[in-house]
Design a protein around this motif. Structure first.
Motif, PDB file in Angstrom:
ATOM      1  N   LEU A  72       0.825  -1.206   0.000  1.00  0.00           N
ATOM      2  CA  LEU A  72       0.000   0.000   0.000  1.00  0.00           C
ATOM      3  C   LEU A  72       0.862   1.261   0.000  1.00  0.00           C
ATOM      4  O   LEU A  72       0.536   2.264  -0.651  1.00  0.00           O
ATOM      5  CB  LEU A  72      -0.921   0.010   1.218  1.00  0.00           C
ATOM      6  CG  LEU A  72      -2.121  -0.957   1.169  1.00  0.00           C
ATOM      7  CD1 LEU A  72      -2.862  -0.949   2.497  1.00  0.00           C
ATOM      8  CD2 LEU A  72      -3.077  -0.574   0.036  1.00  0.00           C
ATOM      9  N   GLU A  73       1.984   1.206   0.721  1.00  0.00           N
ATOM     10  CA  GLU A  73       2.874   2.374   0.770  1.00  0.00           C
ATOM     11  C   GLU A  73       3.441   2.682  -0.612  1.00  0.00           C
ATOM     12  O   GLU A  73       3.500   3.852  -1.026  1.00  0.00           O
ATOM     13  CB  GLU A  73       4.008   2.115   1.763  1.00  0.00           C
ATOM     14  CG  GLU A  73       4.959   3.299   1.908  1.00  0.00           C
ATOM     15  CD  GLU A  73       6.066   3.034   2.908  1.00  0.00           C
ATOM     16  OE1 GLU A  73       7.041   3.818   2.925  1.00  0.00           O
ATOM     17  OE2 GLU A  73       5.966   2.046   3.666  1.00  0.00           O
ATOM     18  N   VAL A  74       3.859   1.654  -1.337  1.00  0.00           N
ATOM     19  CA  VAL A  74       4.384   1.863  -2.689  1.00  0.00           C
ATOM     20  C   VAL A  74       3.313   2.445  -3.596  1.00  0.00           C
ATOM     21  O   VAL A  74       3.560   3.382  -4.367  1.00  0.00           O
ATOM     22  CB  VAL A  74       4.914   0.537  -3.279  1.00  0.00           C
ATOM     23  CG1 VAL A  74       5.322   0.729  -4.742  1.00  0.00           C
ATOM     24  CG2 VAL A  74       6.088   0.025  -2.482  1.00  0.00           C
ATOM     25  N   LEU A  75       2.087   1.915  -3.507  1.00  0.00           N
ATOM     26  CA  LEU A  75       0.995   2.426  -4.334  1.00  0.00           C
ATOM     27  C   LEU A  75       0.701   3.887  -4.025  1.00  0.00           C
ATOM     28  O   LEU A  75       0.443   4.691  -4.936  1.00  0.00           O
ATOM     29  CB  LEU A  75      -0.256   1.576  -4.123  1.00  0.00           C
ATOM     30  CG  LEU A  75      -0.212   0.136  -4.668  1.00  0.00           C
ATOM     31  CD1 LEU A  75      -1.446  -0.641  -4.236  1.00  0.00           C
ATOM     32  CD2 LEU A  75      -0.084   0.135  -6.179  1.00  0.00           C
ATOM     33  N   MET A  76       0.750   4.251  -2.757  1.00  0.00           N
ATOM     34  CA  MET A  76       0.493   5.648  -2.390  1.00  0.00           C
ATOM     35  C   MET A  76       1.606   6.568  -2.885  1.00  0.00           C
ATOM     36  O   MET A  76       1.347   7.690  -3.322  1.00  0.00           O
ATOM     37  CB  MET A  76       0.325   5.762  -0.870  1.00  0.00           C
ATOM     38  CG  MET A  76      -0.999   5.180  -0.363  1.00  0.00           C
ATOM     39  SD  MET A  76      -1.301   5.483   1.406  1.00  0.00           S
ATOM     40  CE  MET A  76      -0.091   4.377   2.136  1.00  0.00           C
ATOM     41  N   ILE A  77       2.854   6.096  -2.833  1.00  0.00           N
ATOM     42  CA  ILE A  77       3.972   6.896  -3.344  1.00  0.00           C
ATOM     43  C   ILE A  77       3.800   7.147  -4.834  1.00  0.00           C
ATOM     44  O   ILE A  77       3.976   8.273  -5.328  1.00  0.00           O
ATOM     45  CB  ILE A  77       5.315   6.193  -3.066  1.00  0.00           C
ATOM     46  CG1 ILE A  77       5.608   6.156  -1.571  1.00  0.00           C
ATOM     47  CG2 ILE A  77       6.454   6.876  -3.817  1.00  0.00           C
ATOM     48  CD1 ILE A  77       6.823   5.328  -1.200  1.00  0.00           C
ATOM     49  N   VAL A  78       3.446   6.089  -5.563  1.00  0.00           N
ATOM     50  CA  VAL A  78       3.251   6.221  -7.014  1.00  0.00           C
ATOM     51  C   VAL A  78       2.103   7.174  -7.314  1.00  0.00           C
ATOM     52  O   VAL A  78       2.186   8.029  -8.204  1.00  0.00           O
ATOM     53  CB  VAL A  78       2.997   4.838  -7.654  1.00  0.00           C
ATOM     54  CG1 VAL A  78       2.612   4.984  -9.124  1.00  0.00           C
ATOM     55  CG2 VAL A  78       4.225   3.950  -7.518  1.00  0.00           C
ATOM     56  N   ASP A  79       1.012   7.043  -6.574  1.00  0.00           N
ATOM     57  CA  ASP A  79      -0.147   7.900  -6.816  1.00  0.00           C
ATOM     58  C   ASP A  79       0.158   9.358  -6.486  1.00  0.00           C
ATOM     59  O   ASP A  79      -0.222  10.271  -7.222  1.00  0.00           O
ATOM     60  CB  ASP A  79      -1.325   7.409  -5.983  1.00  0.00           C
ATOM     61  CG  ASP A  79      -2.587   8.205  -6.240  1.00  0.00           C
ATOM     62  OD1 ASP A  79      -3.077   8.193  -7.391  1.00  0.00           O
ATOM     63  OD2 ASP A  79      -3.078   8.868  -5.303  1.00  0.00           O
ATOM     64  N   GLU A  80       0.877   9.594  -5.397  1.00  0.00           N
ATOM     65  CA  GLU A  80       1.182  10.961  -4.974  1.00  0.00           C
ATOM     66  C   GLU A  80       2.174  11.650  -5.901  1.00  0.00           C
ATOM     67  O   GLU A  80       2.216  12.879  -5.980  1.00  0.00           O
ATOM     68  CB  GLU A  80       1.732  10.957  -3.547  1.00  0.00           C
ATOM     69  CG  GLU A  80       0.699  10.573  -2.493  1.00  0.00           C
ATOM     70  CD  GLU A  80       1.328  10.336  -1.129  1.00  0.00           C
ATOM     71  OE1 GLU A  80       2.575  10.447  -1.043  1.00  0.00           O
ATOM     72  OE2 GLU A  80       0.595  10.032  -0.179  1.00  0.00           O
ATOM     73  N   SER A  81       2.991  10.864  -6.628  1.00  0.00           N
ATOM     74  CA  SER A  81       4.021  11.470  -7.476  1.00  0.00           C
ATOM     75  C   SER A  81       3.464  11.987  -8.794  1.00  0.00           C
ATOM     76  O   SER A  81       4.193  12.586  -9.580  1.00  0.00           O
ATOM     77  CB  SER A  81       5.126  10.451  -7.763  1.00  0.00           C
ATOM     78  OG  SER A  81       4.638   9.445  -8.638  1.00  0.00           O
ATOM     79  N   GLY A  82       2.185  11.752  -9.035  1.00  0.00           N
ATOM     80  CA  GLY A  82       1.571  12.289 -10.248  1.00  0.00           C
ATOM     81  C   GLY A  82       1.485  11.326 -11.403  1.00  0.00           C
ATOM     82  O   GLY A  82       1.191  11.738 -12.525  1.00  0.00           O
ATOM     83  N   CYS A  83       1.765  10.039 -11.179  1.00  0.00           N
ATOM     84  CA  CYS A  83       1.652   9.040 -12.247  1.00  0.00           C
ATOM     85  C   CYS A  83       0.185   8.649 -12.400  1.00  0.00           C
ATOM     86  O   CYS A  83      -0.259   7.610 -11.892  1.00  0.00           O
ATOM     87  CB  CYS A  83       2.510   7.812 -11.929  1.00  0.00           C
ATOM     88  SG  CYS A  83       4.267   8.172 -11.771  1.00  0.00           S
TER      89      CYS A  83
END
Length: 665
Positions: A360-371
C-alpha cells in the motif's frame, strides 16, 4: 514449377569434397532454412528447361572445365555451398527471405549468405561464374530453395522412421499459432529405441482449417500415413490441456480409442498446476477473475516510475526491501512461472498478504508522485475491500494445498508414482476444505480485515448479484455471494478439472505400471497386477504369452533383486536401459514388453512445449506467410537438429536429384 537440377557425377563427389572442404568458419559449417514463394511454370516447361540446363552443362568448353578443376564440377560445388548455407539457416531457425518486396536493400538470408561465401572462397566464386548468371538465378530461385528444404526434411524423416522401426509408439499433440495467427497442429511421436531409451521425435505440422474432432483425427491419420505409420501402432495419446482445441482433443482421443482400443489416453501430467488453478477458478467465478485482474494492476502500478526523484527513491527503496525479504527469496527458489512481474501467482499473493502495508505504501507513493496512468489509486481502493481479502486468503489456501503436487509435476525427472499419490491427497484435502473449511476461512478473513481497518459486511444482508444491474432487482445475501458464488464455485471447478485430468481409468493403469518401479529393491513389484496388463494389451501379447507371463515375472523379480547392478536404477526408464545393457530384455522379453508399454504413456508435455516455442521462433515479422509444407519441413530440420546435423550432404544431394527425376517423368 521450375526445377533445375544437374546430375552430380559420382566420380566427382569425392574430389569436390576433398579439394573444396567446407570452411572451418563456424558460420559456414552450420546449416540452412528456406525461402517461400508461389510456384511458377508448368511441368512441360520444367522438363524443357531442365533438358536445356543439362545440355548446356555437357557443352561446357574444356577451357572452362580446366579453370574450375581445383573445385571439381562447378554445379556440384555450387550445390554443396547452397546446401551448406541452407543447413545453417535451418538449424538456426532463420527464414530464407522476406515476403515484402520493398526490402530491396536485402536479398534475404539465404542469398546474402551465398554471396558472402563467394567472397570468402575464390574457388566457390569461380564455380558460380562458370555457371553463368542465368544458371545462378535458377539456383537462387524460390522453388530450388524449397526443394532443398524438402530434401533435408525427407532425410530427417527417413532417419526417424528407421529409428522407430516396427516399434509401437504414442502420439503427443498440441495446437500452436504462428506469428500470422494461423492455427497449426504439431505431432510428436514417443517410442523406446533399441537401446531401451525413451525418445520423442517431432514428426510434422498440419494447418487446422477444420477443428472438428473427425477432421483433427483425419489430419493425424494422414500425417502418419505419409510416413508409413499406422494408427494401429499407437499405444498412448497425449494432448496439451491448455490448448485452444482442448474440447476437440477430448473427442479426438475417444474416436482414436474407438478404432484402436489400446491407444490409451493419459492426460499429460507435466503442466503448470498453479496457472491451471488461476484459469479454472477465474472461469468459474466472475469475482475471482476480477480479483486476478486487480492483482495484475497492482503489480503494474508498483512498477511505474515516479515523476520526482525523491518519490522515485522512496518507491525504489521500499521495493528493494520488499524483494529482498525472506518470503520473496524463499518463493523464488521454487518458483513456478506465472503471469506477474513478481514471479508466480503464489509468490505474488504471498507478498501482498504478508507485506500488505508495504504494498500500500508503494501504491500511495506512485499515486502521490503524479503518475496518473498508473491506476495506483484504484488499486488501493480495490485492495481495501473485504472481497479482495477473502479471495486472497482463499487462493493462498488452495495454492498451499496443491503446491507439492505442482512441484512434482514440473520436475524434469518426473515421479509419476509420487504424483499419483499426491493427486489422491489433493482431492481429499479439497473435499475436506469444502465440507469443513468455510468457518475457519471466514474467521481468518474477518480478523485480517479488522486489523487492517477494512469494513466487514453483514453476511445476512442482500447485495446485487455480481454481473447484474441494480435495475434488475436480482439480489443474493452476502453469505451466498461469498460461500456459493466464490468459495464453492472455485473448489468445485478445480475438483472437476482434476477429475478430468486424473481419471480413475488412467490412474489404475498408472498404478499397475508402477509395480515395475525399481526403487527400494523393487518393493512395489506385484505379479498379479502386472499380469493383468497383458490382458489389457491383448494386441501385444499372444494367448500363449498370457499363460506364461506370471512365471516369467516371478523369475525376473528374483533375478533383479539379487543383482547389484539394478540397485542403481531410479525409475522405469533407467530400468529399461539397464535391461538392454545386460541383455535381460532377451531373457525376459514379456517383462521388457511391459516396461516398453509403461514408457509409452505420454505423461509429460515438455517436448510439445519446445516444439511450440521453436515453431513460433521460425517466422519473423519480415516473413510471416510461410506455407505449411515449408514450415513443417523447416520445423522438422530445426527441432530435430541432432539428427539433421548427422546427415551427410551426399544423401541430401542424391535426394534432390531423385526429386528432379520424379518430376520430369
Amino acid at each position: 514449377m521450375k526445377r533445375y537440377y544437374q546430375p552430380v557425377p559420382k566420380g566427382n563427389r569425392e574430389n569436390a569434397a576433398s579439394k573444396n572442404p567446407e570452411p572451418q568458419n563456424k558460420l559456414a559449417r552450420a546449416e540452412v532454412g528456406f525461402q517461400v514463394g508461389p510456384p511458377k511454370g508448368s511441368n512441360n516447361r520444367e522438363m524443357e528447361h531442365s533438358k536445356i540446363f543439362d545440355s548446356k552443362r555437357r557443352s561446357a568448353s574444356p577451357a572452362a572445365s580446366s579453370n574450375c578443376s581445383e573445385s571439381g564440377n562447378p554445379y556440384e560445388v555450387c550445390l554443396r555451398i547452397s546446401l551448406v548455407c541452407a543447413r545453417y539457416l535451418l538449424r538456426q531457425g532463420i527464414p530464407f527471405y522476406h515476403i515484402d518486396p520493398s526490402y530491396t536493400w536485402d536479398k534475404g538470408h539465404f542469398l546474402e549468405m551465398v554471396d558472402w561465401y563467394q567472397g570468402f572462397d575464390k574457388n566457390v566464386k569461380r564455380a558460380f561464374d562458370m555457371l553463368g548468371p542465368d544458371r545462378c538465378h535458377e539456383m537462387a530461385s524460390i522453388q530450388f530453395q524449397k526443394d532443398m528444404v524438402k530434401a533435408c526434411a525427407e532425410e530427417v524423416a527417413q532417419a526417424i522412421r528407421e529409428e522407430i522401426g516396427d516399434s509401437r509408439f504414442s502420439v503427443l499433440i498440441d495446437d500452436t499459432t504462428d506469428i500470422s495467427n494461423k492455427e497449426q497442429m504439431g505431432i510428436i511421436l514417443r517410442f523406446v529405441n533399441k537401446q531401451g531409451k525413451v525418445v520423442e521425435r517431432f514428426l510434422g505440422l498440419e494447418w487446422v482449417n477444420d477443428t472438428t474432432p473427425t477432421a483433427i483425427k483425419g489430419y493425424l491419420v494422414g500425417l502418419l500415413a505419409r510416413h508409413g505409420l499406422s494408427i494401429s501402432r499407437i499405444r498412448g495419446q497425449g494432448y496439451n490441456g491448455d490448448s485452444n482445441m482442448r474440447g476437440d482433443f477430448n473427442d479426438v482421443q475417444r474416436q482414436i480409442r474407438d478404432e484402436n482400443s489400446h491407444a490409451f489416453y493419459v492426460h499429460c501430467f507435466a503442466f503448470q498446476l498453479e496457472s491451471l488453478l488461476v484459469s479454472i477458478s477465474s472461469s468459474s467465478s466472475g469475482p475471482i477473475s476480477f480479483f486476478f485482474n486487480n492483482v495484475s494492476m497492482i503489480v503494474a502500478a508498483t512498477s511505474k516510475p515516479c515523476m520526482t526523484d525523491d518519490a522515485e527513491k522512496r518507491r525504489r527503496a521500499v521495493l528493494d526491501w520488499l524483494e529482498s525479504c525472506e518470503l520473496f527469496s524463499r518463493h523464488r527458489l521454487q518458483e513456478v512461472p506465472g503471469d506477474t512481474k513478481w514471479g508466480s501467482h503464489h509468490t505474488t499473493l504471498g507478498l501482498i498478504d504478508t507485506m500488505w502495508d508495504l504494498v500500500l505504501e508503494v501504491l500511495m507513493i506512485v499515486d502521490e508522485s503524479g503518475c496518473r496512468d498508473s491506476r495506483a489509486s484504484l488499486s488501493i481502493t480495490e485492495m481495501e475491500t473485504f472481497e479482495f481479502v477473502f479471495i486472497l486468503k482463499m487462493m493462498l489456501k488452495l495454492f498451499a494445498m496443491t503446491n507439492e503436487l505442482s512441484l512434482v509435476l514440473q520436475r524434469k525427472d518426473q515421479d509419476i508414482i509420487q504424483a499419483v499419490g499426491l493427486v489422491v491427497d489433493v482431492n481429499e484435502r479439497l473435499k475436506t476444505l469444502r465440507d469443513n473449511g468455510w468457518e475457519a476461512l471466514l474467521e481468518d478473513v474477518k480478523n485480517f480485515c479488522v486489523a487492517k481497518d477494512i469494513e466487514v459486511p453483514n453476511m445476512d444482508e442482500h447485495r446485487t448479484m455480481f454481473g447484474r444491474s441494480r435495475l434488475d432487482g436480482i439480489t443474493v445475501t452476502e453469505l451466498h455471494h461469498y460461500r456459493v458464488q466464490i468459495f464453492f464455485a472455485a473448489i468445485d471447478s478445480i475438483r472437476t478439472e482434476m477429475a478430468h485430468r486424473f481419471n480413475d481409468a488412467a490412474l489404475d493403469l498408472l498404478v499397475s505400471f508402477s509395480c515395475l518401479d525399481p526403487r527400494r529393491n523393487f518393493s512395489q513389484f506385484d505379479v498379479d497386477k502386472l499380469a493383468r496388463l497383458a490382458d489389457i494389451y491383448s494386441e501385444d501379447f499372444l494367448r500363449d504369452d498370457c499363460a506364461i507371463i506370471k512365471d516369467q515375472l516371478e523369475a525376473y523379480n528374483c533375478h533383479v533383486k539379487r543383482h547389484v547392478e539394478f540397485s542403481t536404477c531410479h525409475d522405469i526408464a533407467s530400468l529399461a536401459a539397464k535391461m538392454v545393457e545386460t541383455k535381460l530384455h532377451l531373457t525376459f522379453p514379456l517383462v521388457y514388453r511391459l516396461i516398453e508399454l509403461a514408457l509409452l504413456l505420454p505423461m509429460a508435455t515438455a517436448s510439445i512445449e519446445r516444439m511450440s516455442s521453436a515453431v513460433n521462433l521460425i517466422p519473423t515479422e519480415m516473413c510471416d506467410e510461410i506455407p505449411i509444407d515449408w514450415l513443417s519441413d523447416f520445423a522438422l530440420c530445426h527441432i530435430e537438429d541432432e539428427i539433421f546435423k548427422g546427415i551427410k550432404a551426399e544423401r541430401i544431394m542424391e535426394r534432390l536429384q531423385s526429386m528432379a527425376t520424379q518430376i520430369m517423368q
